[in-house]
Design an enzyme around this catalytic site. Structure first.
Site, PDB file in Angstrom:
ATOM      1  N   ARG A 259      67.627 105.229  63.781  1.00  0.00           N
ATOM      2  CA  ARG A 259      67.381 103.807  63.855  1.00  0.00           C
ATOM      3  C   ARG A 259      66.880 103.642  65.207  1.00  0.00           C
ATOM      4  O   ARG A 259      65.750 102.865  65.156  1.00  0.00           O
ATOM      5  CB  ARG A 259      68.584 102.907  63.736  1.00  0.00           C
TER       6      ARG A 259
ATOM      7  N   GLY B 295      66.289  87.314  55.232  1.00  0.00           N
ATOM      8  CA  GLY B 295      65.024  86.490  55.445  1.00  0.00           C
ATOM      9  C   GLY B 295      63.902  87.066  56.197  1.00  0.00           C
ATOM     10  O   GLY B 295      62.712  86.502  56.185  1.00  0.00           O
ATOM     11  N   LYS B 296      63.862  88.072  56.845  1.00  0.00           N
ATOM     12  CA  LYS B 296      63.008  88.816  57.697  1.00  0.00           C
ATOM     13  C   LYS B 296      61.516  88.831  57.062  1.00  0.00           C
ATOM     14  O   LYS B 296      60.638  88.325  57.679  1.00  0.00           O
ATOM     15  CB  LYS B 296      63.354  90.104  58.362  1.00  0.00           C
TER      16      LYS B 296
ATOM     17  N   SER C 261      70.031  92.863  56.611  1.00  0.00           N
ATOM     18  CA  SER C 261      69.340  92.877  55.125  1.00  0.00           C
ATOM     19  C   SER C 261      69.465  91.764  54.533  1.00  0.00           C
ATOM     20  O   SER C 261      70.715  91.333  54.235  1.00  0.00           O
ATOM     21  CB  SER C 261      69.824  94.334  54.366  1.00  0.00           C
TER      22      SER C 261
ATOM     23  N   ILE D  38      65.483  95.374  60.838  1.00  0.00           N
ATOM     24  CA  ILE D  38      66.986  94.868  61.328  1.00  0.00           C
ATOM     25  C   ILE D  38      67.294  95.236  62.581  1.00  0.00           C
ATOM     26  O   ILE D  38      67.719  94.273  63.172  1.00  0.00           O
ATOM     27  CB  ILE D  38      68.092  95.956  60.351  1.00  0.00           C
ATOM     28  N   SER D  39      66.872  96.191  63.103  1.00  0.00           N
ATOM     29  CA  SER D  39      66.865  96.534  64.735  1.00  0.00           C
ATOM     30  C   SER D  39      68.247  96.150  65.039  1.00  0.00           C
ATOM     31  O   SER D  39      68.263  94.860  65.742  1.00  0.00           O
ATOM     32  CB  SER D  39      65.790  95.724  65.453  1.00  0.00           C
TER      33      SER D  39
ATOM     34  N   THR E  45      60.552  87.669  54.411  1.00  0.00           N
ATOM     35  CA  THR E  45      59.935  86.251  53.759  1.00  0.00           C
ATOM     36  C   THR E  45      59.359  85.497  55.072  1.00  0.00           C
ATOM     37  O   THR E  45      58.316  85.019  54.879  1.00  0.00           O
ATOM     38  CB  THR E  45      61.000  85.612  53.207  1.00  0.00           C
TER      39      THR E  45
HETATM   40  N1  LIG Z   1      71.998 102.433  55.441  1.00  0.00           N
HETATM   41  C1  LIG Z   1      71.314 101.219  55.551  1.00  0.00           C
HETATM   42  N2  LIG Z   1      71.425 100.226  56.448  1.00  0.00           N
HETATM   43  C2  LIG Z   1      70.510  99.205  56.591  1.00  0.00           C
HETATM   44  N3  LIG Z   1      69.523  99.055  55.641  1.00  0.00           N
HETATM   45  C3  LIG Z   1      69.204 100.088  54.749  1.00  0.00           C
HETATM   46  C4  LIG Z   1      70.144 101.175  54.641  1.00  0.00           C
HETATM   47  N4  LIG Z   1      69.616 101.999  53.613  1.00  0.00           N
HETATM   48  C5  LIG Z   1      68.660 101.473  53.268  1.00  0.00           C
HETATM   49  N5  LIG Z   1      68.380 100.227  53.799  1.00  0.00           N
HETATM   50  C6  LIG Z   1      67.027  99.502  53.455  1.00  0.00           C
HETATM   51  O1  LIG Z   1      66.366  99.802  54.512  1.00  0.00           O
HETATM   52  C7  LIG Z   1      65.574  98.456  55.180  1.00  0.00           C
HETATM   53  C8  LIG Z   1      65.965  98.287  56.636  1.00  0.00           C
HETATM   54  O2  LIG Z   1      65.088  99.413  57.363  1.00  0.00           O
HETATM   55  P1  LIG Z   1      64.738  98.999  58.914  1.00  0.00           P
HETATM   56  O3  LIG Z   1      63.978 100.015  59.482  1.00  0.00           O
HETATM   57  O4  LIG Z   1      64.474  97.573  59.127  1.00  0.00           O
HETATM   58  O5  LIG Z   1      66.240  99.383  59.546  1.00  0.00           O
HETATM   59  S1  LIG Z   1      66.616  99.593  60.967  1.00  0.00           S
HETATM   60  O6  LIG Z   1      66.059  98.509  61.922  1.00  0.00           O
HETATM   61  O7  LIG Z   1      66.128 101.046  61.361  1.00  0.00           O
HETATM   62  O8  LIG Z   1      68.014  99.528  61.201  1.00  0.00           O
HETATM   63  C9  LIG Z   1      66.491  97.493  54.363  1.00  0.00           C
HETATM   64  O9  LIG Z   1      65.488  96.524  54.020  1.00  0.00           O
HETATM   65  P2  LIG Z   1      65.719  94.950  54.517  1.00  0.00           P
HETATM   66  O10 LIG Z   1      66.577  94.520  53.321  1.00  0.00           O
HETATM   67  O11 LIG Z   1      64.301  94.467  54.348  1.00  0.00           O
HETATM   68  O12 LIG Z   1      66.173  94.648  55.833  1.00  0.00           O
HETATM   69  C10 LIG Z   1      67.278  98.111  53.353  1.00  0.00           C
HETATM   70  O13 LIG Z   1      66.674  97.704  52.152  1.00  0.00           O
HETATM   71  N1  LIG Z   2      64.497  80.762  53.685  1.00  0.00           N
HETATM   72  C1  LIG Z   2      64.926  81.129  52.363  1.00  0.00           C
HETATM   73  N2  LIG Z   2      65.355  80.560  51.599  1.00  0.00           N
HETATM   74  C2  LIG Z   2      65.666  80.755  50.354  1.00  0.00           C
HETATM   75  N3  LIG Z   2      65.714  82.202  49.992  1.00  0.00           N
HETATM   76  C3  LIG Z   2      65.266  82.918  50.724  1.00  0.00           C
HETATM   77  C4  LIG Z   2      64.611  82.488  52.142  1.00  0.00           C
HETATM   78  N4  LIG Z   2      64.178  83.516  52.925  1.00  0.00           N
HETATM   79  C5  LIG Z   2      64.658  84.819  52.009  1.00  0.00           C
HETATM   80  N5  LIG Z   2      65.074  84.276  50.964  1.00  0.00           N
HETATM   81  C6  LIG Z   2      65.480  85.042  49.748  1.00  0.00           C
HETATM   82  O1  LIG Z   2      66.407  86.207  50.106  1.00  0.00           O
HETATM   83  C7  LIG Z   2      66.273  87.415  49.721  1.00  0.00           C
HETATM   84  C8  LIG Z   2      65.978  88.363  50.889  1.00  0.00           C
HETATM   85  O2  LIG Z   2      64.995  87.832  51.730  1.00  0.00           O
HETATM   86  P1  LIG Z   2      64.069  89.084  52.544  1.00  0.00           P
HETATM   87  O3  LIG Z   2      62.775  88.094  53.261  1.00  0.00           O
HETATM   88  O4  LIG Z   2      63.427  90.251  51.619  1.00  0.00           O
HETATM   89  O5  LIG Z   2      65.177  89.475  53.612  1.00  0.00           O
HETATM   90  P2  LIG Z   2      65.152  90.717  54.734  1.00  0.00           P
HETATM   91  O6  LIG Z   2      63.541  91.188  54.542  1.00  0.00           O
HETATM   92  O7  LIG Z   2      65.848  90.293  55.808  1.00  0.00           O
HETATM   93  O8  LIG Z   2      65.822  91.817  53.745  1.00  0.00           O
HETATM   94  C9  LIG Z   2      64.943  87.392  48.978  1.00  0.00           C
HETATM   95  O9  LIG Z   2      65.052  87.266  47.610  1.00  0.00           O
HETATM   96  C10 LIG Z   2      64.197  86.057  49.518  1.00  0.00           C
HETATM   97  O10 LIG Z   2      63.387  85.284  48.329  1.00  0.00           O
END
Ligand SMILES: Nc1ncnc2c1ncn2[C@@H]1O[C@H](COP(=O)(O)OS(=O)(=O)O)[C@@H](OP(=O)(O)O)[C@H]1O
Ligand SMILES: Nc1ncnc2c1ncn2[C@@H]1O[C@H](COP(=O)(O)OP(=O)(O)O)[C@@H](O)[C@H]1O
Length: 214
Positions: free
Chosen positions: A85, A43-44, A40, A111-112, A46
């Site tokens: 998950r 930057g996925k 998490s 995240i997978s 993004t």
């Molecule tokens: N326990 C826990 N662990 C990880 N992430 C959590 C959790 N609870 C809520 N979140 C939020 O859910 C987003 C991840 O969802 P995903 O479907 O990508 O997760 S997974 O692949 O099933 O592990 C993840 O978003 P990203 O930040 O975009 O990765 C989080 O915002």
């Molecule tokens: N290449 C990058 N350079 C700088 N900041 C970044 C970059 N990629 C993502 N960010 C910043 O990092 C944070 C998390 O990015 P996000 O794409 O939401 O990640 P994820 O989907 O893996 O949770 C956001 O605030 C985004 O603007």
């Protein structure tokens, strides 16, 4: 015999009269899945957004399946236990497979965290008709936990550190980095590539592997 819940019987595959090759010729591209994995905040989303925009501007049809978004609908009955998950990844893998079959470049951003779930999707997206061609490319957002935690745009790491979210990936739930990713996005000399550069790296890969033409 009646079909049994959870173990369907008496169902048959119905072939379409319009084939994948015809669809691909129509839009001059090849269907595939770009599977973006990472912590998490790595930057996925993004990258998914920036890649989607770049492909669109090149006249290529793509669609993003983002974990966060899919969990609002198709997967809204799933949480973050390892079983949930796994089911989350399996469903997104199946949907991505349909998009790829439709001829689209499907960008799955989740995240997978578990290797076995990603491997199962890769196996699901292996095209037996074309000498075992793999239609799924894994992009690993190789960002350190420190970088992700410093970003913490949703404040979730803070909550996880405070024990207010249990089983948060990277804190008290595992993330297993890929051993076989096609593309790796990482910092160079302490600098993270820009969203545009990250997208460029994936577009080059798709182009070099012939996916941007039928
Ligand atoms: N326990 C826990 N662990 C990880 N992430 C959590 C959790 N609870 C809520 N979140 C939020 O859910 C987003 C991840 O969802 P995903 O479907 O990508 O997760 S997974 O692949 O099933 O592990 C993840 O978003 P990203 O930040 O975009 O990765 C989080 O915002
Ligand atoms: N290449 C990058 N350079 C700088 N900041 C970044 C970059 N990629 C993502 N960010 C910043 O990092 C944070 C998390 O990015 P996000 O794409 O939401 O990640 P994820 O989907 O893996 O949770 C956001 O605030 C985004 O603007």
């Amino acid at each position: 015999m009646m079909s049994v819940m959870g173990n369907p019987t008496n169902i048959f595959w119905h072939e379409s009269t319009v084939g994948k090759t015809e669809r691909q010729n129509l839009i001059n591209q090849q269907g595939c899945v770009v599977w973006i994995t990472g912590l998490s905040g790595s930057g996925k989303s993004t990258l998914a957004c920036s890649l989607n925009r770049e492909l669109h501007s090149r006249g290529k049809l793509s669609y993003v399946l983002d974990g966060d978004n899919v969990r609002h609908g198709l997967n809204k009955n799933l949480g973050f236990s390892s079983e949930d998950r796994t089911e989350n990844i399996r469903r997104v893998g199946e949907v991505a497979k349909l998009f790829a079959d439709a001829g689209l470049i499907c960008i799955a951003s989740l995240i997978s965290p578990y290797r076995k779930d990603r491997d199962a999707c890769r196996a699901m997206l292996t095209d037996a008709n074309f000498i075992e061609a793999i239609l799924l490319f894994c992009v690993f957002m190789n960002m350190s936990l420190e970088v992700c935690e410093r970003r913490d745009p949703k404040g979730l790491y803070k909550l996880a550190r405070a024990g207010k979210i249990k089983g948060f990936t990277g804190i008290d739930d595992p993330y297993e980095p890929p051993l076989n990713c096609e593309i790796m996005i990482e910092e160079k000399d302490g600098v993270c590539p820009t969203p545009c550069d990250m997208a460029g790296q994936v577009v080059s890969y798709l182009d070099e592997n012939g996916f941007l033409h039928a």
